[in-house]
Motif scaffolding. Structure first.
Motif, mmCIF file in Angstrom:
data_model
loop_
_atom_site.group_PDB
_atom_site.id
_atom_site.type_symbol
_atom_site.label_atom_id
_atom_site.label_comp_id
_atom_site.label_asym_id
_atom_site.label_seq_id
_atom_site.Cartn_x
_atom_site.Cartn_y
_atom_site.Cartn_z
ATOM 1 N N GLY A 133 7.898 3.796 4.241
ATOM 2 C CA GLY A 133 6.811 3.110 4.916
ATOM 3 C C GLY A 133 7.064 1.654 5.224
ATOM 4 O O GLY A 133 6.188 0.990 5.802
ATOM 5 N N CYS A 134 8.226 1.115 4.877
ATOM 6 C CA CYS A 134 8.507 -0.288 5.168
ATOM 7 C C CYS A 134 8.864 -0.470 6.636
ATOM 8 O O CYS A 134 9.484 0.401 7.261
ATOM 9 C CB CYS A 134 9.646 -0.805 4.290
ATOM 10 S SG CYS A 134 9.201 -0.945 2.544
ATOM 11 N N ILE A 135 8.473 -1.614 7.188
ATOM 12 C CA ILE A 135 8.782 -1.967 8.569
ATOM 13 C C ILE A 135 9.470 -3.325 8.565
ATOM 14 O O ILE A 135 8.913 -4.307 8.068
ATOM 15 C CB ILE A 135 7.520 -2.017 9.444
ATOM 16 C CG1 ILE A 135 6.831 -0.648 9.481
ATOM 17 C CG2 ILE A 135 7.863 -2.480 10.857
ATOM 18 C CD1 ILE A 135 5.483 -0.667 10.177
ATOM 19 N N LEU A 136 10.684 -3.370 9.090
ATOM 20 C CA LEU A 136 11.432 -4.610 9.269
ATOM 21 C C LEU A 136 11.675 -4.765 10.763
ATOM 22 O O LEU A 136 12.130 -3.815 11.425
ATOM 23 C CB LEU A 136 12.750 -4.591 8.507
ATOM 24 C CG LEU A 136 12.648 -4.530 6.969
ATOM 25 C CD1 LEU A 136 12.513 -3.098 6.469
ATOM 26 C CD2 LEU A 136 13.886 -5.174 6.334
ATOM 27 N N ASN A 149 8.992 -2.393 -2.038
ATOM 28 C CA ASN A 149 8.290 -1.201 -2.473
ATOM 29 C C ASN A 149 7.521 -0.605 -1.287
ATOM 30 O O ASN A 149 7.634 -1.068 -0.153
ATOM 31 C CB ASN A 149 7.377 -1.531 -3.652
ATOM 32 C CG ASN A 149 7.276 -0.403 -4.657
ATOM 33 O OD1 ASN A 149 7.092 0.744 -4.272
ATOM 34 N ND2 ASN A 149 7.380 -0.725 -5.939
ATOM 35 N N LEU A 150 6.711 0.392 -1.534
ATOM 36 C CA LEU A 150 6.112 1.197 -0.474
ATOM 37 C C LEU A 150 5.303 0.367 0.517
ATOM 38 O O LEU A 150 4.472 -0.462 0.132
ATOM 39 C CB LEU A 150 5.195 2.253 -1.090
ATOM 40 C CG LEU A 150 5.873 3.260 -2.025
ATOM 41 C CD1 LEU A 150 4.822 3.981 -2.854
ATOM 42 C CD2 LEU A 150 6.705 4.256 -1.230
ATOM 43 N N GLY A 151 5.563 0.590 1.812
ATOM 44 C CA GLY A 151 4.700 0.069 2.859
ATOM 45 C C GLY A 151 4.740 -1.420 3.095
ATOM 46 O O GLY A 151 3.759 -1.987 3.586
ATOM 47 N N CYS A 152 5.845 -2.083 2.803
ATOM 48 C CA CYS A 152 5.951 -3.522 3.054
ATOM 49 C C CYS A 152 6.337 -3.791 4.511
ATOM 50 O O CYS A 152 6.995 -2.976 5.158
ATOM 51 C CB CYS A 152 6.989 -4.152 2.132
ATOM 52 S SG CYS A 152 6.541 -4.119 0.386
ATOM 53 N N THR A 153 5.950 -4.964 5.016
ATOM 54 C CA THR A 153 6.391 -5.397 6.338
ATOM 55 C C THR A 153 7.086 -6.753 6.217
ATOM 56 O O THR A 153 6.665 -7.613 5.446
ATOM 57 C CB THR A 153 5.226 -5.510 7.332
ATOM 58 O OG1 THR A 153 4.357 -6.581 6.951
ATOM 59 C CG2 THR A 153 4.429 -4.215 7.393
ATOM 60 N N VAL A 154 8.152 -6.910 7.005
ATOM 61 C CA VAL A 154 8.910 -8.164 7.033
ATOM 62 C C VAL A 154 9.128 -8.533 8.497
ATOM 63 O O VAL A 154 9.691 -7.750 9.273
ATOM 64 C CB VAL A 154 10.257 -8.035 6.307
ATOM 65 C CG1 VAL A 154 11.000 -9.378 6.323
ATOM 66 C CG2 VAL A 154 10.063 -7.549 4.874
ATOM 67 N N ARG A 169 2.688 -2.745 -0.101
ATOM 68 C CA ARG A 169 1.820 -3.300 0.938
ATOM 69 C C ARG A 169 1.891 -4.816 1.046
ATOM 70 O O ARG A 169 0.945 -5.462 1.521
ATOM 71 C CB ARG A 169 0.359 -2.865 0.727
ATOM 72 C CG ARG A 169 0.158 -1.363 0.646
ATOM 73 C CD ARG A 169 0.545 -0.664 1.920
ATOM 74 N NE ARG A 169 0.408 0.785 1.833
ATOM 75 C CZ ARG A 169 0.804 1.635 2.768
ATOM 76 N NH1 ARG A 169 1.400 1.175 3.861
ATOM 77 N NH2 ARG A 169 0.640 2.935 2.615
ATOM 78 N N VAL A 170 2.998 -5.408 0.661
ATOM 79 C CA VAL A 170 3.196 -6.839 0.871
ATOM 80 C C VAL A 170 3.568 -7.082 2.338
ATOM 81 O O VAL A 170 4.294 -6.297 2.952
ATOM 82 C CB VAL A 170 4.298 -7.378 -0.064
ATOM 83 C CG1 VAL A 170 4.834 -8.720 0.429
ATOM 84 C CG2 VAL A 170 3.761 -7.508 -1.478
ATOM 85 N N ASN A 171 3.079 -8.199 2.884
ATOM 86 C CA ASN A 171 3.403 -8.596 4.254
ATOM 87 C C ASN A 171 4.050 -9.978 4.252
ATOM 88 O O ASN A 171 3.451 -10.943 3.749
ATOM 89 C CB ASN A 171 2.133 -8.624 5.112
ATOM 90 C CG ASN A 171 1.445 -7.280 5.161
ATOM 91 O OD1 ASN A 171 2.020 -6.310 5.621
ATOM 92 N ND2 ASN A 171 0.218 -7.222 4.681
ATOM 93 N N VAL A 172 5.247 -10.052 4.807
ATOM 94 C CA VAL A 172 5.972 -11.317 4.920
ATOM 95 C C VAL A 172 6.093 -11.645 6.401
ATOM 96 O O VAL A 172 6.673 -10.872 7.178
ATOM 97 C CB VAL A 172 7.361 -11.223 4.267
ATOM 98 C CG1 VAL A 172 8.164 -12.502 4.518
ATOM 99 C CG2 VAL A 172 7.225 -10.967 2.775
ATOM 100 N N GLY A 173 5.536 -12.786 6.806
ATOM 101 C CA GLY A 173 5.494 -13.148 8.213
ATOM 102 C C GLY A 173 6.826 -13.624 8.751
ATOM 103 O O GLY A 173 7.789 -13.901 8.015
ATOM 104 N N GLY A 185 3.044 -9.806 -5.610
ATOM 105 C CA GLY A 185 2.260 -8.700 -6.128
ATOM 106 C C GLY A 185 1.679 -7.839 -5.019
ATOM 107 O O GLY A 185 1.679 -8.201 -3.833
ATOM 108 N N THR A 186 1.162 -6.687 -5.399
ATOM 109 C CA THR A 186 0.654 -5.689 -4.457
ATOM 110 C C THR A 186 -0.333 -6.312 -3.467
ATOM 111 O O THR A 186 -1.282 -7.000 -3.849
ATOM 112 C CB THR A 186 -0.043 -4.565 -5.228
ATOM 113 O OG1 THR A 186 0.905 -3.941 -6.092
ATOM 114 C CG2 THR A 186 -0.608 -3.524 -4.278
ATOM 115 N N GLY A 187 -0.068 -6.073 -2.176
ATOM 116 C CA GLY A 187 -0.974 -6.522 -1.135
ATOM 117 C C GLY A 187 -0.932 -7.996 -0.816
ATOM 118 O O GLY A 187 -1.745 -8.479 -0.019
ATOM 119 N N ALA A 188 0.003 -8.743 -1.371
ATOM 120 C CA ALA A 188 0.103 -10.174 -1.070
ATOM 121 C C ALA A 188 0.624 -10.381 0.353
ATOM 122 O O ALA A 188 1.311 -9.535 0.918
ATOM 123 C CB ALA A 188 1.019 -10.869 -2.070
ATOM 124 N N THR A 189 0.296 -11.547 0.921
ATOM 125 C CA THR A 189 0.747 -11.914 2.263
ATOM 126 C C THR A 189 1.319 -13.320 2.233
ATOM 127 O O THR A 189 0.729 -14.230 1.642
ATOM 128 C CB THR A 189 -0.426 -11.867 3.265
ATOM 129 O OG1 THR A 189 -0.893 -10.528 3.378
ATOM 130 C CG2 THR A 189 0.003 -12.366 4.640
#
Length: 233
Positions: A133-136, A149-154, A169-173, A185-189
Motif C-alpha cells: 500500500g505504499c506510494i512513492l 510500514n503499511l500505506g505510507c506515502t512519500v 499511514r504516515v505521509n511525508v511531503g 508514529g502511525t498516521g503522522a504527517t
C-alpha cells in the motif's frame, strides 16, 4: 546506495537464495508475510526461520524455527540474506551494527504491489522494507534499513536517512528531509519542505509544519516538542 527499480526487482532477488528474519515479534511475522507475498509473485526466497537476541516463548514462530541470537547468525557458514524486522529506529540500527559477518547480505524487500519504475528515479538502500500500500512518487532517496510500514506515502524529492521508521499511514511531503533515525508514529504527517532532525520521534497523528531539531519527541497538531532526548556521555 543501491539503486533498485521495480522492473528489475524479481530478476535481481528471485534466485532461491536462503533468507532469515531477525526479529521474532509481530513485525517479524509481518515481514514473513511480505516475503511470502514476494514469493507468490515469483521472488523465490527460501525462508529458513527467525533469529532474535531475546528467544521467543515457543521454539517456532509462524511455523518456522527460532534459530538463535545475533552471535549465532554471525557464525553462519553459508551466505544468508537477512531481513531486519525491528520497528524501533534505534533498535534496528543496533541490530544492524551487531550483524557483521561477511556472509550476510541485506536485500531491500519491496511489496510487489509497490510501483518503483526507472522513470521515477528512486534510490533504495540496503535492508529497506517497504510494505503493501505504499506510494512513492519520484526523485526520492531512501537510506539503509528504512522501514515503510503499511500505506505510507512519500512525495517528490524527499530524502529519508538511514534507519528511518514510518509506521502505518504516515505521509511525508515533497522535498521533506528526515535525518537518520527519525521515527514517525502511525498516521503522522510531515508537510512539504520540512526537515526533521536525527533520532527525533514524532507521535501518532501529529502534523509537522515546522522544522524539528535532533533528538526530541514532538506530538500534536501542529507538532510541538515535549521532550528532549538526553545523550549520555
Amino acid at each position: 546506495m543501491t539503486q533498485l527499480f521495480f522492473s528489475d526487482y524479481h530478476a535481481e532477488e528471485g534466485t532461491g537464495r536462503p533468507l532469515v528474519i531477525f526479529g521474532a515479534g509481530g513485525l517479524g511475522r509481518e515481514v514473513l508475510d511480505l516475503v511470502r507475498q514476494l514469493n507468490a509473485a515469483g521472488a523465490g526466497w527460501d525462508v529458513r526461520g527467525f533469529y532474535d537476541d531475546a528467544a521467543p516463548a515457543a521454539p517456532t514462530v509462524a511455523g518456522l524455527p527460532y534459530l538463535g541470537t545475533s552471535a549465532a547468525l554471525n557464525a553462519t557458514a553459508e551466505p544468508l540474506a537477512v531481513a531486519v524486522a525491528v520497528g524501533s529506529s534505534a533498535g534496528r540500527a543496533a541490530v544492524a551494527g551487531r550483524l557483521t559477518s561477511g556472509q550476510l547480505a541485506f536485500p531491500a524487500l519491496v511489496h510487489p504491489g509497490v510501483v518503483l519504475g526507472p522513470a521515477q528515479r528512486i534510490a533504495v538502500g540496503a535492508g529497506c522494507v517497504i510494505q503493501q500500500g505504499c506510494i512513492l512518487t519520484c526523485d526520492i532517496t531512501l537510506g539503509r534499513f528504512v522501514l515503510l510500514n503499511l500505506g505510507c506515502t512519500v512525495g517528490h524529492d524527499a530524502a529519508l536517512g538511514d534507519f528511518c521508521s514510518l509506521m502505518p499511514r504516515v505521509n511525508v511531503g515533497g522535498a521533506a528531509r528526515l535525518a537518520p533515525g527519525v521515527y514517525l508514529g502511525t498516521g503522522a504527517t510531515v508537510i512539504q519542505g520540512i526537515s526533521v532532525g536525527e533520532d527525533t520521534t514524532v507521535g501518532a497523528g501529529a502534523v509537522v509544519v515546522r522544522d524539528l531539531p535532533a533528538r526530541v519527541t514532538a506530538v500534536g497538531v501542529p507538532a510541538r516538542v515535549i521532550k528532549q532526548l538526553t545523550v549520555s556521555s
